[in-house]
Design an enzyme around this catalytic site. Structure first.
Site, short mmCIF file in Angstrom:
data_model
loop_
_atom_site.label_atom_id
_atom_site.label_comp_id
_atom_site.label_asym_id
_atom_site.label_seq_id
_atom_site.Cartn_x
_atom_site.Cartn_y
_atom_site.Cartn_z
N LYS A 148 0.69 -1.22 0.17
CA LYS A 148 0.12 0.07 0.10
C LYS A 148 0.79 1.11 -0.18
O LYS A 148 1.72 1.36 0.98
CB LYS A 148 -0.83 0.03 1.16
N LYS A 150 0.96 5.24 0.31
CA LYS A 150 0.59 6.68 0.68
C LYS A 150 1.20 7.81 -0.47
O LYS A 150 2.34 7.76 -0.80
CB LYS A 150 1.13 7.00 2.11
N LYS A 246 -12.54 -0.01 9.71
CA LYS A 246 -11.37 0.29 10.83
C LYS A 246 -12.27 0.43 11.85
O LYS A 246 -13.14 1.07 12.09
CB LYS A 246 -10.66 1.53 10.52
N ASP A 296 -5.25 -4.61 5.43
CA ASP A 296 -4.17 -3.77 5.64
C ASP A 296 -4.18 -3.60 7.13
O ASP A 296 -4.53 -2.73 7.73
CB ASP A 296 -4.52 -2.51 5.08
#
Length: 327
Positions: A148, A150, A246, A296
């Protein structure tokens, strides 16, 4: 003995500064709730997040405010009526599940009728840096099955081309953390698709995403900041193809299960994500892994040290928690 609630916080230093579009952090500030009934101790960890107007002090006080309710047998469903979705409720929810598991001798997945978790691929994350820094991080992670990345609005394609060159065989997903405009998304998405990027997480601000209704992206778009609980789902349909669950947003596993099942019902795919925290915060989220397109949960890998009995990460896989850690 009535149940005793203990709340404490700690800052965990990171291996290296971790930058996203909103800023850079050098440590992870977490709050832990512990519930002791005299025979067993349940624990849960959360991460107060400034994006949602949370602070370590404020979240700690929110949790302490439930001392009386915990003493008189508060459960996860009662908790959803007493605290709003967010970090404080997540820590308490996790502690209640952990306590129930330890009191009954069952794992939380047995208590919730979920399949026993197995080792699964988790993303490993590259923070924002210079083109050369991000290329070097990609080379370090080249053997990872899923990376992943950013991003902000600067050097987007140069950075991604460098990452792809450094990790030519890895699957790639990206996260601009609300840092783009719709025009930028329309410009970058076809180029990112050609690089093999499989998902773009929250490219535009959550409150300014109406334009996504009319946009057909060549790469699936995932709602993160725009999706907290099940009540958000109707507004996301037609804009996003996926949601990032999340536990610090849902307020714990209890609500996360409702959200995941509702998303599946309407055909939205699921990502399970995390804040930067220790293995204790990751453990409950692993139970959602069987429903997820992407996992993740690499937060502990960004820390210099993790908790004792922390999760096992091996060859890009995250393993289920032991009872000594949680659940």
């Amino acid at each position: 003995m009535t149940r005793e609630l203990i709340v404490h916080d700690k800052a965990w230093p990171l291996v290296r500064p971790f930058a996203i579009s909103r800023g850079t952090k050098t440590e992870a500030g977490v709050v832990v709730a512990e519930i002791n009934d005299g025979d067993a101790l349940g624990r849960g960890e959360c991460v107060p997040y400034a994006r949602y107007d949370e602070t370590v002090h404020g979240v700690s006080e929110q949790i302490k405010g439930q001392t009386g309710a915990v003493a008189f047998g508060l459960d996860g469903f009662g908790l959803t009526e007493r605290l709003p979705a967010g970090a404080a409720r997540n820590a308490l929810d996790a502690a209640l599940w952990d306590l129930q598991a330890k009191m009954t001798g069952q794992r939380v997945w047995e208590l919730t009728d979920l399949p026993a978790p197995e080792p699964q691929v988790t993303a490993t994350t590259i923070g924002i840096g210079t083109i050369d820094e991000m290329a070097a991080q990609a080379a370090e992670l080249a053997a990872s099955p899923l990376i992943k990345v950013k991003l902000d609005a600067v050097d987007v394609m140069a950075r991604m081309e460098a990452v792809r060159a450094g990790a030519p065989d890895a699957r790639l997903i990206i996260d601009p953390n609300e840092g783009w405009s719709l025009d930028m998304l329309a410009d970058f998405a076809p180029k990112l698709a050609r690089l093999g990027v499989e998902m773009i997480e929250q490219p535009v601000p959550a409150g300014d995403d109406a334009g996504l209704v009319d946009y057909e992206s060549p790469v699936p778009i995932c709602a993160d900041e725009a999706c907290h609980t099940v009540v958000d789902l109707p507004e996301l349909v037609g804009k996003y193809q996926m949601i990032n669950i999340k536990l610090d947003k849902t307020g714990g596993l209890t609500e996360a299960l409702f959200l995941a099942r509702a998303a599946e019902t309407i055909g939205m795919k699921i990502m399970v994500g995390c804040m930067v925290a220790t293995s204790l915060a990751m453990a409950p989220a692993i139970l959602l892994g069987h429903m997820a397109e992407f996992l993740d949960l690499d937060g502990p890998l960004l820390l210099k040290d993790d908790r004792p009995d922390g999760l096992k990460f091996e060859n890009g896989l995250i393993h289920p928690p032991t009872p000594a850690l949680w659940g």
